[in-house]
Enzyme design. Structure first.
Site, PDB file in Angstrom:
ATOM      1  CB  CYS A 277      11.707   6.217  -4.568  1.00 23.47           C
ATOM      2  SG  CYS A 277      11.728   4.588  -5.289  1.00 23.47           S
ATOM      3  NE  ARG A 306      14.538  -1.438 -11.471  1.00 21.03           N
ATOM      4  CZ  ARG A 306      13.333  -1.608 -10.971  1.00 21.03           C
ATOM      5  NH1 ARG A 306      12.795  -2.800 -11.004  1.00 21.03           N
ATOM      6  NH2 ARG A 306      12.678  -0.608 -10.421  1.00 21.03           N
ATOM      7  CD  GLN A 324       9.570   2.220 -12.162  1.00 17.22           C
ATOM      8  OE1 GLN A 324       8.627   2.574 -11.455  1.00 17.22           O
ATOM      9  NE2 GLN A 324      10.717   1.790 -11.676  1.00 17.22           N
ATOM     10  CG  ASP A 326       7.811   5.610 -10.299  1.00 15.82           C
ATOM     11  OD1 ASP A 326       6.935   5.088  -9.603  1.00 15.82           O
ATOM     12  OD2 ASP A 326       9.010   5.716  -9.941  1.00 15.82           O
ATOM     13  CG  HIS A 328       7.503   7.931  -5.586  1.00 13.95           C
ATOM     14  ND1 HIS A 328       8.162   8.096  -6.773  1.00 13.95           N
ATOM     15  CD2 HIS A 328       7.845   6.698  -5.128  1.00 13.95           C
ATOM     16  CE1 HIS A 328       8.887   7.012  -7.021  1.00 13.95           C
ATOM     17  NE2 HIS A 328       8.716   6.152  -6.046  1.00 13.95           N
ATOM     18  CE  LYS A 412       7.145  -5.824  -5.046  1.00 13.17           C
ATOM     19  NZ  LYS A 412       7.711  -5.880  -6.383  1.00 13.17           N
ATOM     20  CG  HIS A 458       7.313   3.520  -3.716  1.00 13.86           C
ATOM     21  ND1 HIS A 458       8.590   3.867  -4.052  1.00 13.86           N
ATOM     22  CD2 HIS A 458       7.254   3.589  -2.368  1.00 13.86           C
ATOM     23  CE1 HIS A 458       9.282   4.121  -2.957  1.00 13.86           C
ATOM     24  NE2 HIS A 458       8.491   3.964  -1.921  1.00 13.86           N
TER      25      HIS A 458
HETATM   26  C1  TSB Z   1       6.720   1.884  -8.479  1.00 18.50           C
HETATM   27  N1  TSB Z   1      10.027   2.404  -6.777  1.00 18.50           N
HETATM   28  C2  TSB Z   1       8.973   1.647  -7.354  1.00 18.50           C
HETATM   29  C3  TSB Z   1       8.060   2.559  -8.163  1.00 18.50           C
HETATM   30  O1  TSB Z   1       7.803   3.744  -7.469  1.00 18.50           O
HETATM   31  C4  TSB Z   1       9.602   0.549  -8.238  1.00 18.50           C
HETATM   32  O2  TSB Z   1      10.588   0.782  -8.901  1.00 18.50           O
HETATM   33  N2  TSB Z   1       8.979  -0.622  -8.233  1.00 18.50           N
HETATM   34  S1  TSB Z   1       9.436  -1.928  -9.044  1.00 18.50           S
HETATM   35  O3  TSB Z   1      10.783  -2.235  -8.760  1.00 18.50           O
HETATM   36  O4  TSB Z   1       8.464  -2.951  -8.758  1.00 18.50           O
HETATM   37  O5  TSB Z   1       9.347  -1.580 -10.559  1.00 18.50           O
HETATM   38  C5  TSB Z   1       8.162  -1.090 -11.112  1.00 18.50           C
HETATM   39  C6  TSB Z   1       7.688  -1.952 -12.270  1.00 18.50           C
HETATM   40  O6  TSB Z   1       8.685  -1.982 -13.284  1.00 18.50           O
HETATM   41  C7  TSB Z   1       7.455  -3.410 -11.960  1.00 18.50           C
HETATM   42  O7  TSB Z   1       6.201  -3.592 -11.364  1.00 18.50           O
HETATM   43  C8  TSB Z   1       7.541  -4.054 -13.321  1.00 18.50           C
HETATM   44  O8  TSB Z   1       6.286  -4.000 -13.972  1.00 18.50           O
HETATM   45  C9  TSB Z   1       8.508  -3.154 -14.072  1.00 18.50           C
HETATM   46  N3  TSB Z   1       9.837  -3.767 -14.263  1.00 18.50           N
HETATM   47  C10 TSB Z   1      10.702  -4.127 -13.302  1.00 18.50           C
HETATM   48  N4  TSB Z   1      11.824  -4.637 -13.830  1.00 18.50           N
HETATM   49  C11 TSB Z   1      11.671  -4.580 -15.182  1.00 18.50           C
HETATM   50  C12 TSB Z   1      12.497  -4.951 -16.292  1.00 18.50           C
HETATM   51  N5  TSB Z   1      13.715  -5.463 -16.113  1.00 18.50           N
HETATM   52  N6  TSB Z   1      12.021  -4.759 -17.540  1.00 18.50           N
HETATM   53  C13 TSB Z   1      10.799  -4.218 -17.733  1.00 18.50           C
HETATM   54  N7  TSB Z   1       9.995  -3.850 -16.729  1.00 18.50           N
HETATM   55  C14 TSB Z   1      10.410  -4.022 -15.466  1.00 18.50           C
HETATM   56 ZN    ZN Z   2       9.416   4.213  -5.972  1.00 19.24          ZN
END
Ligand code: TSB
Ligand code: ZN
Length: 588
Positions: A277, A306, A324, A326, A328, A412, A458
């Site tokens: 983001c 992460r 992702q 992703d 925005h 969300k 998002h």
């Molecule tokens: C959608 N900022 C928002 C983005 O713009 C975001 O990061 N959202 S999130 O934290 O929910 O992450 C997006 C998606 O990543 C989650 O819905 C999930 O499907 C996936 N995700 C999150 N953590 C993991 C992980 N450790 N391993 C694999 N996929 C993951």
């Molecule tokens: Zn985001």
């Protein structure tokens, strides 16, 4: 699968079965000491300390036999009540039980124990009347577990089991477990050479092998095309940012525990990004915008890192390095609903193409008590949460609410799915955010010629390629639809020498049409190669012999079918191209 904890009778049976397990272990390993043995969703476990000795998987049968013996004996399960002093005296040689007793509240004047035959355990109960009722159980596995879950403490042995009322229920459950094991994407991923891990790369850092990469590329192409048609603009941005970037966004204050630690390079301090983001906010800020340009939709297939606990990482489903899909979406307040609805329809559209049916929508709200995790602005949160509810109700979408699952910047809508093994996870997500655009001081010129802060949605339709592919593997059990299958056509020359040239000719022809084909010209029996083609879950198997070579035709079999069909070369190519184009699922 059944939640044992929630069913009163099953809960009692499983709790009593944990005691039965402990009694059997004590008989077989007299030095054994016991920590706790709770009921869990999947049955029960007991944490056991047997000093130097270890319980191995192959010992479980022996323990089960002992349990059966005790059960046959049919002793009654009797409750006693003790004072704290009495309990401390009774368990004076057992440091684990003493630890439990000592931590009990002073108000808890009565401490209860349950005895069956020679075995007594400290326990609140309730239990079944006699051990006779514990007939239909199975020990499932044994693993290590640190005492009190702390890696500084001693490693205990955790034996898992499950107990049912009838043999039939137990059998059904064990079959379901077996099926889940077969569907587990970690197993499929290995068998089909989709991904690997290596300790030198690190936990939660899978490597996508050519077959997995092929699938991922198809997923990319598919969603990219859809997003382009919907007016998204795709960018590439770096997978690091400075600590200041994340201080500006608020991630540093509210998301740091999920991030890798920072690294200093010359005068700058960088972090591997956990989200995209902030980068996309800067992309928006790079130009002036009028309300007429909005919505602006910035998309990216973006790599994030992460921190996930090493015990929590799991195949491709929960990783530390993820990608992702992703985007925005920068919108005016009036556009929130419309844009949100478009995202929900895109999710539904994609799930339809993949044939997903087992999912639930979850409205993820903040926990107002948790001031650490969530940005503190009650009015903003209430407005955002109400807005999402409104949209969901207008769309007549079935959903459930979950407190404490929101992102730090806003509520969300998540799509929850159940993996073959383990608890539910989020796949798609769409999030409403009034905060980050303010933090980055974003603006557009509204229809009165004034500066106004946009609202951001998002969204990630796949969530991550990683998690989505894991789910796809489990839903299809590795039998991918034709358009995604790493090998779409397996060509078997009946005689690996005589028919080899024709097989190669067909391979080139298919490849020239962009169809992923290979020839199996190993010196193996035809039946063997055909069987293997099925095991590899390849959608089309071609069988080419004299007849096909002379007539310039193709004989083929579909995965999961026994019937062989014959077609002219051009007709076959037409058929398969159409099926790829339409994403037809030729596999039943
Ligand atoms: C959608 N900022 C928002 C983005 O713009 C975001 O990061 N959202 S999130 O934290 O929910 O992450 C997006 C998606 O990543 C989650 O819905 C999930 O499907 C996936 N995700 C999150 N953590 C993991 C992980 N450790 N391993 C694999 N996929 C993951
Ligand atoms: Zn985001």
């Amino acid at each position: 699968m059944m939640n044992i904890k929630e069913d009163e009778r099953l809960n009692k049976l499983n709790h009593s079965c944990a005691h039965l397990l402990a009694q059997a272990v004590k008989r077989l390993y007299p030095q054994a000491k016991f920590w706790v043995g709770p009921v869990i969703e999947e049955g029960f476990y007991y944490d056991i300390d047997i000093n130097e000795d270890v319980i191995k998987e192959e010992d479980l049968e022996k323990i089960e036999r002992e349990m059966k013996k005790i059960s046959k004996d049919g002793k009654r399960i009797v409750r006693h009540e003790l004072t704290k002093e009495e309990a401390l005296e009774q368990f004076k040689d057992d440091p684990y039980k003493r630890d439990l007793i000592e931590r009990m509240n002073e108000e808890e004047t009565v401490i209860s124990c349950y005895s069956q035959g020679e075995f007594t355990d400290l326990c609140r109960g309730p239990h079944v009347e006699t051990v006779k009722e514990l007939k239909h159980f199975k020990l499932l596995k044994v693993s290590g577990a640190y005492w009190k879950g702390d890696s500084k403490n001693k490693m205990l042995q955790r034996v898992y089991g499950i107990c049912f009322e009838t043999e039939e229920d137990l059998k059904k459950h064990l079959e379901a477990l077996e099926d889940a094991k077969e569907r587990d994407h970690r197993k499929i991923g290995k068998e089909m050479n989709l991904f690997m891990t290596h300790e030198l790369v690190g936990a939660g850092m899978p490597l996508w092998l050519p077959n997995g990469a092929l699938i991922r590329k198809q997923l990319e192409n598919y969603i990219y095309e859809k997003e382009q048609k919907l007016g998204y603009q795709h960018v590439y941005t770096p997978c690091v940012g400075t600590v200041d970037l994340y201080k500006t966004s608020g991630h540093w204050d509210h998301y740091q525990e999920n991030m890798f630690p920072s690294m200093k390079v010359e005068e700058e301090e960088f972090v591997l990004r956990p989200m995209n983001c902030p980068h996309h906010m800067l992309v928006f800020k790079n130009a002036l915008h009028s309300y007429r340009d909005l919505p602006i939709r910035i998309g990216e297939f973006a790599t994030d890192f992460r921190y996930e606990a090493s015990g929590a990482v799991k195949g491709l489903e929960r990783v530390r390095c993820m990608c992702q899909n992703d985007a925005h979406l920068f919108v005016t307040p009036e556009q929130i609903k419309e844009e949100f609805k478009k995202v929900v329809s895109l999710i539904l559209d994609v799930y339809k193409d993949f044939g997903f049916q087992n999912y639930k929508f979850r409205l993820s709200l903040r926990d107002p008590e948790d001031k650490e995790k969530y940005f503190d602005d009650d009015a903003m949160w209430n407005m955002a949460e109400d807005k999402l509810r409104e949209v969901l109700n207008e769309l007549e979408i079935d959903y459930f609410e979950a407190i404490g699952e929101a992102a730090f910047y806003g509520p969300k809508l998540d799509v929850e799915v159940k993996p073959a093994v383990g608890p539910e996870v989020t796949l798609s997500t769409c999030q409403l955010d009034f905060l980050l655009p303010r933090k980055f001081d974003l603006s557009y010129i509204n229809n009165k010629g004034e500066k106004q802060v946009p609202v951001v949605l998002h969204r990630a339709i796949y969530g991550t390629f990683d998690r989505f592919t894991a789910f796809l593997m489990e839903e299809t059990k590795g039998a991918f639809p034709l358009w995604l299958a790493p090998t779409q056509v397996n060509i078997i020359p009946v005689n690996h020498e005589y028919h080899f040239t024709y097989a190669k000719e067909i391979e080139s022809l298919l490849k020239a049409h962009g169809i992923r084909a290979e020839v199996d010209d190993r010196d193996e029996k035809l039946s063997y190669r055909m069987r293997e083609s099925q095991t590899r879950k390849i959608p089309y198997t071609l069988i080419l012999g004299d007849k096909e070579r002379e007539e310039k035709t193709i004989s083929y079999r579909l995965f999961g079918h026994t019937e062989t069909k014959n077609l002219e070369q051009e007709k076959f190519i037409e058929l398969i191209e159409m099926q790829i184009q339409n994403k037809t699922n030729v596999i039943e």
